[in-house]
Write an enzyme that holds these catalytic residues in place. Structure first.
Site, PDB file in Angstrom:
ATOM      1  CD  GLU A 146      63.480  74.916  32.662  1.00  0.00           C
ATOM      2  OE1 GLU A 146      63.219  75.817  33.470  1.00  0.00           O
ATOM      3  OE2 GLU A 146      63.750  75.128  31.469  1.00  0.00           O
TER       4      GLU A 146
ATOM      5  CD  GLU B  40      60.221  74.932  28.447  1.00  0.00           C
ATOM      6  OE1 GLU B  40      60.719  76.059  28.601  1.00  0.00           O
ATOM      7  OE2 GLU B  40      59.701  74.273  29.367  1.00  0.00           O
TER       8      GLU B  40
END
Ligand code: BG6
Length: 458
Positions: A161, A360
């Site tokens: 991220e 995720e």
């Protein structure tokens, strides 16, 4: 629906600072997530889920769960306590034991090179990702991992991220700039991470035979708040800026034209050097990993943003608002939206034509441990089931989605909210303020996932 999914990588995810603890043990240096100031009463990284000491028990649970892959990250300051320079052999030995045990159990290691824990020394010395030196420190660290583990680990994630890293002061460690300077710094950090990632791609391609590497995107799926053309444009711009700019850098080596202009007009465009272009275009991601929890909406910007969204969702080009169609709960404040996962898969596949992996996806809850030792987390089961169904639909339509690795294997330190907010298949018996016995308990979702994986093998 579930059978005939033999090759699908059913996994489970984690990250080093959120589960390991032992943040000053065995030669480990401190990172930005260790030095950040946590709100009073919220757990810090010192013990987390105590995986560093309980890894054998935890990996045995992982085997019992039956997953085909395990996503974990290597702690950069456990390998290079100062981020660069002296190598900590003890750190490498720790991860080697993990990797060997996973392989012995028939579980594919899926390794994140860097998941938010930037060595604090690099911030003190070079301003972290604002300094070009950090690019080369990361290169050296990533290269070390490929040299040591490249024979055994084939699936790699370069940076978790980058979107969160560029915006979150807790992760990037840049705390002293005023608002305007910080906003400009966000894009400089983004750019430097993109360069660093390209160097990791290069070394992975050289050193890991048959390996795959790519980023893990914090993918923001954004709908227009209405059918007005201005809202539609706002949603396109938000998605392009928040999701595709970073991925375009990873795959295409450039920032989308519209976003380039936007950044230049606002004097936000990062400083570049001549030699960068060659590097940016020389290497590309082999796959796209992405993290998805919920969807958002965007509407036309009308001169002010009074939404309660985090600062990184704010811009002069759109106003991000909650998705009115999403299902909200105590911790899933943006509202869950399983179909949005499939739409995200379509968007990523259409734009990049690369294999995809969900690294995720998960449901946060304040789970309760019953006196019987049971944890009834039906809401999590429903969430995961609905999202998996969307994945299978996409696969049946021909999209190469390689696997699904929900967040998270164990209850772990939340990115911001400590231990009140839990995502795991396995309950860890501690609270923010009381370490209790840190005992592990299998939640109902553990048994549900275990059965699902078994059925997929029939
Ligand atoms: C992702 C991160 O952004 O979201 C994880 O990669 C994080 O590290 C997860 O834990 C959930 O966010 P949070 O803040 O609820 O823990």
């Amino acid at each position: 629906m579930i059978n005939e999914r033999k090759d699908f990588l059913f996994g489970a995810s984690s990250s080093a600072f959120q589960i390991e603890g032992a943040n000053k043990e065995a030669g480990k240096g401190l990172s930005t997530v260790d030095t950040r100031v946590v709100k009073e009463g919220i757990a810090d990284t010192s013990v987390a889920s105590d995986f560093y000491h309980r890894w054998e028990e935890d990996l045995a649970l992982l085997k019992e769960l039956g997953v085909k892959s395990f996503r974990f990250s290597i702690s950069w300051p456990r390998i290079y306590p100062e981020g660069e320079g002296k190598l900590n052999q003890e750190g490498l030995d720790f991860y080697e034991k993990i990797i060997d045990r996973l392989l012995e159990y028939g579980i594919e290691p899926l390794v994140t090179v860097y998941h938010f824990d930037l060595p604090q020394n690099l911030v003190d010395k070079y301003n972290g990702w604002l300094g070009r030196e950090t690019i080369y420190a990361y290169e050296n660290y990533a290269k070390t991992l490929f040299e040591y583990f490249g024979e055994k680990v084939k699936y790699w994630i370069s940076i978790n991220e980058p979107l969160m890293v560029m915006y979150s002061k807790d992760f990037n460690g840049i705390r002293k700039l005023n608002d305007a300077a910080y906003q400009k710094a966000n894009y400089q950090m983004m750019y430097h991470m993109a360069l660093a990632e390209k160097l990791a791609f290069k070394w992975c391609h050289h050193l890991v035979p048959g390996g795959k590497i790519g980023p893990a995107s914090a993918f923001q799926n954004i709908y227009p708040a209405s059918a007005s053309a201005k809202d539609v444009e706002a949603a396109m711009t938000a998605e392009e800026l928040l999701s595709f700019t970073l991925l375009d850098l990873s795959v295409r080596g450039s920032i989308p034209n519209r976003i380039q202009k936007m950044l230049k007009d606002q004097d936000m465009y990062p400083e570049t050097e001549e030699e960068d272009a060659g590097l940016l275009h020389s290497e590309s991601a082999d796959w796209i990993c992405f993290n998805y929890y919920a969807s958002l909406c965007a509407e036309e910007y009308r001169g002010k943003d009074d939404s309660s969204m985090p600062p990184f969702f704010r811009s002069k080009f759109y106003r991000i608002v909650s998705n009115p169609m999403g299902n909200q709960s105590e911790w899933m404040i943006f509202g869950t939206d399983s179909v949005g996962l499939r739409l995200s898969i379509y968007k990523l596949w259409q734009r990049y034509n690369l294999p995809l992996m969900i690294t995720e996806n998960g449901y946060a809850n304040s789970d309760e441990l019953e006196e019987t030792g049971e944890i009834h987390d039906q809401d999590r089961i429903t969430y995961l089931q609905e999202h998996l169904e969307q994945c299978f639909q996409a696969i049946d339509e021909g999209i190469p989605l390689l696997g699904y690795s929900p967040w998270s294997f164990l209850d772990s330190l939340s990115g911001r909210e400590g231990f009140a907010k839990r995502y795991g298949f396995v309950y860890v018996n501690r609270t923010d303020q009381d370490l209790k016995d840190l005992k592990r308990y299998k939640k109902d979702s553990f048994y549900w996932y275990q059965q699902l994986i078994q059925e997929s093998e029939r």
